[in-house]
Design a protein around this motif. Structure first.
Motif, PDB file in Angstrom:
ATOM      1  N   VAL A 104      42.035  40.658  26.668  1.00  0.00           N
ATOM      2  CA  VAL A 104      41.054  41.334  27.533  1.00  0.00           C
ATOM      3  C   VAL A 104      41.251  40.796  28.941  1.00  0.00           C
ATOM      4  CG1 VAL A 104      38.592  41.625  28.034  1.00  0.00           C
ATOM      5  CG2 VAL A 104      39.383  41.583  25.658  1.00  0.00           C
ATOM      6  N   TYR A 124      34.085  39.626  46.202  1.00  0.00           N
ATOM      7  CA  TYR A 124      33.284  40.316  47.222  1.00  0.00           C
ATOM      8  C   TYR A 124      33.026  39.445  48.451  1.00  0.00           C
ATOM      9  CZ  TYR A 124      32.266  43.898  43.712  1.00  0.00           C
ATOM     10  OH  TYR A 124      32.367  44.899  42.787  1.00  0.00           O
ATOM     11  N   ALA A 134      32.539  37.884  41.442  1.00  0.00           N
ATOM     12  CA  ALA A 134      32.835  39.278  41.050  1.00  0.00           C
ATOM     13  C   ALA A 134      33.901  39.891  41.952  1.00  0.00           C
ATOM     14  CB  ALA A 134      31.553  40.100  41.145  1.00  0.00           C
ATOM     15  N   GLY A 146      37.271  44.461  39.124  1.00  0.00           N
ATOM     16  CA  GLY A 146      36.362  44.425  37.967  1.00  0.00           C
ATOM     17  C   GLY A 146      35.356  45.560  38.017  1.00  0.00           C
ATOM     18  N   ASN A 149      35.394  48.175  35.036  1.00  0.00           N
ATOM     19  CA  ASN A 149      34.170  48.313  34.231  1.00  0.00           C
ATOM     20  C   ASN A 149      33.728  49.776  34.127  1.00  0.00           C
ATOM     21  OD1 ASN A 149      32.056  46.942  32.777  1.00  0.00           O
ATOM     22  ND2 ASN A 149      30.686  47.513  34.455  1.00  0.00           N
ATOM     23  N   LEU A 158      43.524  53.318  31.880  1.00  0.00           N
ATOM     24  CA  LEU A 158      44.392  52.122  31.912  1.00  0.00           C
ATOM     25  C   LEU A 158      45.081  51.935  30.557  1.00  0.00           C
ATOM     26  CD1 LEU A 158      45.003  49.766  33.984  1.00  0.00           C
ATOM     27  CD2 LEU A 158      43.540  48.378  32.502  1.00  0.00           C
TER      28      LEU A 158
HETATM   29  C1  LIG Z   1      23.314  39.533  37.691  1.00  0.00           C
HETATM   30  C2  LIG Z   1      24.319  40.628  37.918  1.00  0.00           C
HETATM   31  C3  LIG Z   1      24.059  41.565  38.909  1.00  0.00           C
HETATM   32  C4  LIG Z   1      24.960  42.610  39.139  1.00  0.00           C
HETATM   33  N1  LIG Z   1      24.685  43.504  40.137  1.00  0.00           N
HETATM   34  C5  LIG Z   1      25.561  44.509  40.398  1.00  0.00           C
HETATM   35  C6  LIG Z   1      25.294  45.445  41.444  1.00  0.00           C
HETATM   36  O1  LIG Z   1      24.286  45.373  42.163  1.00  0.00           O
HETATM   37  N2  LIG Z   1      26.204  46.447  41.637  1.00  0.00           N
HETATM   38  C7  LIG Z   1      27.341  46.558  40.878  1.00  0.00           C
HETATM   39  O2  LIG Z   1      28.130  47.471  41.119  1.00  0.00           O
HETATM   40  N3  LIG Z   1      27.603  45.685  39.877  1.00  0.00           N
HETATM   41  C8  LIG Z   1      26.753  44.672  39.626  1.00  0.00           C
HETATM   42  N4  LIG Z   1      27.015  43.781  38.613  1.00  0.00           N
HETATM   43  C9  LIG Z   1      28.200  43.974  37.784  1.00  0.00           C
HETATM   44  C10 LIG Z   1      29.458  43.183  38.223  1.00  0.00           C
HETATM   45  O3  LIG Z   1      29.129  42.052  39.007  1.00  0.00           O
HETATM   46  C11 LIG Z   1      30.455  44.066  39.019  1.00  0.00           C
HETATM   47  O4  LIG Z   1      30.793  45.219  38.284  1.00  0.00           O
HETATM   48  C12 LIG Z   1      31.725  43.288  39.372  1.00  0.00           C
HETATM   49  O5  LIG Z   1      32.453  43.991  40.357  1.00  0.00           O
HETATM   50  C13 LIG Z   1      32.641  43.037  38.170  1.00  0.00           C
HETATM   51  O6  LIG Z   1      33.746  42.282  38.615  1.00  0.00           O
HETATM   52  P1  LIG Z   1      34.325  41.074  37.742  1.00  0.00           P
HETATM   53  O7  LIG Z   1      35.524  40.574  38.472  1.00  0.00           O
HETATM   54  O8  LIG Z   1      33.287  40.088  37.432  1.00  0.00           O
HETATM   55  O9  LIG Z   1      34.757  41.888  36.442  1.00  0.00           O
HETATM   56  P2  LIG Z   1      35.050  41.328  34.956  1.00  0.00           P
HETATM   57  O10 LIG Z   1      33.756  41.068  34.265  1.00  0.00           O
HETATM   58  O11 LIG Z   1      36.060  40.234  34.986  1.00  0.00           O
HETATM   59  O12 LIG Z   1      35.738  42.635  34.341  1.00  0.00           O
HETATM   60  C14 LIG Z   1      35.051  43.864  34.256  1.00  0.00           C
HETATM   61  C15 LIG Z   1      35.950  44.890  33.558  1.00  0.00           C
HETATM   62  O13 LIG Z   1      37.072  45.214  34.389  1.00  0.00           O
HETATM   63  C16 LIG Z   1      38.316  44.902  33.724  1.00  0.00           C
HETATM   64  N5  LIG Z   1      39.213  44.387  34.772  1.00  0.00           N
HETATM   65  C17 LIG Z   1      38.967  43.355  35.617  1.00  0.00           C
HETATM   66  N6  LIG Z   1      40.003  43.223  36.487  1.00  0.00           N
HETATM   67  C18 LIG Z   1      40.913  44.195  36.181  1.00  0.00           C
HETATM   68  C19 LIG Z   1      42.185  44.573  36.734  1.00  0.00           C
HETATM   69  N7  LIG Z   1      42.745  43.950  37.777  1.00  0.00           N
HETATM   70  N8  LIG Z   1      42.851  45.618  36.165  1.00  0.00           N
HETATM   71  C20 LIG Z   1      42.287  46.300  35.127  1.00  0.00           C
HETATM   72  N9  LIG Z   1      41.085  45.994  34.576  1.00  0.00           N
HETATM   73  C21 LIG Z   1      40.404  44.945  35.099  1.00  0.00           C
HETATM   74  C22 LIG Z   1      37.954  43.887  32.647  1.00  0.00           C
HETATM   75  O14 LIG Z   1      38.852  43.882  31.562  1.00  0.00           O
HETATM   76  C23 LIG Z   1      36.557  44.379  32.239  1.00  0.00           C
HETATM   77  O15 LIG Z   1      36.674  45.475  31.361  1.00  0.00           O
HETATM   78  C24 LIG Z   1      26.137  42.723  38.350  1.00  0.00           C
HETATM   79  C25 LIG Z   1      26.399  41.765  37.352  1.00  0.00           C
HETATM   80  C26 LIG Z   1      25.506  40.735  37.132  1.00  0.00           C
HETATM   81  C27 LIG Z   1      25.812  39.712  36.052  1.00  0.00           C
END
Ligand SMILES: Cc1cc2nc3c(=O)[nH]c(=O)nc-3n(C[C@H](O)[C@H](O)[C@H](O)COP(=O)(O)OP(=O)(O)OC[C@H]3O[C@@H](n4cnc5c(N)ncnc54)[C@H](O)[C@@H]3O)c2cc1C
Length: 277
Positions: free
Chosen positions: A23, A68, A97, A101, A105, A148
């Protein structure tokens, strides 16, 4: 207990991805609130290439694992994208984040997505022996669903500068100003030249299974004078009301989402009509 691979290069990551069931894990802020995976994670956050932002004359290239907080500090990042990022979660989450991602997602409420749709962003998708570019609207095919492939990784988000440097409009509607998932969101860009609308795009978040963008409705406005745009506002709102079909869920109701989205569209069109070149 988290098991995983921690490569330092994209090539090593792609090799691991090809040879193992894994994953992809970037910042983990979506994954950590899901049930723990029984298959190992492939951590992307130690790969410098995925954290680079570069540009040339016509294009901006954003590494998929850019967090971000870094994007908010980077002068190359378009202001409309920064405006949406600033509404995401809280500083602590924004320190982990990533933009990749948010795309991976594929939530209809992902806050960078309407902006990336309006900007006509493309994604560079890599496997060990291939690369291709896909428009974001063709990459996300449903809630949490993308095209993907099992051995692929999003390497970059590619944004055309001709869209990034023009006036914009962005609004997110949530339960409060910070740390709130969108009830709905709206992103629009436009360009006026010699009294006519020469570029126009808008996208709606959290009001359908994927972000909604309707290029056929956008065409109705292209090339029009401000007076013609003003006369078309009701027509354009009616056309969008046919393609916006939200649902009720824990965050909002379908009626509220549709009404407020169309109000934001109307406000955006008024802003255009009153804009100076
Ligand atoms: C408390 C909290 C508040 C939040 N508030 C918001 C908000 O206000 N707005 C919002 O939009 N989101 C929000 N989120 C959701 C999240 O933070 C975002 O969607 C964030 O951009 C996910 O990025 P990540 O790197 O943490 O992803 P991850 O959790 O690492 O991955 C998310 C998904 O993307 C896939 N993935 C990651 N990188 C790649 C890549 N390079 N190629 C292909 N697939 C990939 C992973 O396999 C997984 O399926 C929140 C989350 C939390 C916990």
């Amino acid at each position: 207990m988290v098991n995983g691979y921690m490569p330092n290069t994209l090539e090593d990551a792609l090799k691991i991805r090809r040879e193992n069931e894994v994953v992809l894990y970037a910042g983990g802020t979506d994954l950590m609130v899901r049930k723990e995976e029984s298959i190992p994670y492939l951590f992307l956050n130690l790969i410098p290439k995925l954290q680079e932002v570069t540009e040339d004359k016509e294009t901006i290239y954003i590494g998929a694992a850019c967090i971000y907080s870094d994007l908010l500090q980077n002068k190359v990042i378009p202001d409309i994208l920064k405006k949406s990022i600033a509404t995401i979660a809280s500083p602590a989450i924004r320190n982990a984040a990533t933009i990749g991602g948010n795309i991976g997602n594929a939530s209809p409420a992902g806050d960078t997505l309407p902006v990336l749709y309006a900007l006509d962003a493309r994604l560079k998708i890599r496997t060990l022996d291939s690369e291709k570019e896909v428009n974001i609207k063709d990459f996300i095919i449903g809630p949490k669903k993308t095209i993907l492939e099992k051995d692929a990784i999003i390497e970059q988000i590619i944004i055309p500068k001709k869209r990034a440097d023009i006036p914009f409009y962005y609004q997110k509607v949530g339960a409060r100003k910070a740390d709130a998932i969108s009830k709905l969101s709206f992103a629009g860009i436009y360009q006026l030249e010699n009294g006519r609308l020469t570029d126009f795009a808008c996208a709606f978040g959290a009001v359908g299974p994927t972000v909604i963008r309707a290029t056929s409705i956008e065409q109705m406005l292209l090339g029009k004078t401000m007076e013609e745009v003003r006369n078309l506002i009701d027509d354009v709102i009616n056309q969008y009301s046919l393609v916006i079909n939200p649902i009720d869920d824990q965050r909002s109701t379908a009626i509220y989402r549709k009404k407020v989205s169309l109000n934001l569209l109307g406000d955006f069109l008024q802003v255009i009509c009153n804009a100076k070149e």
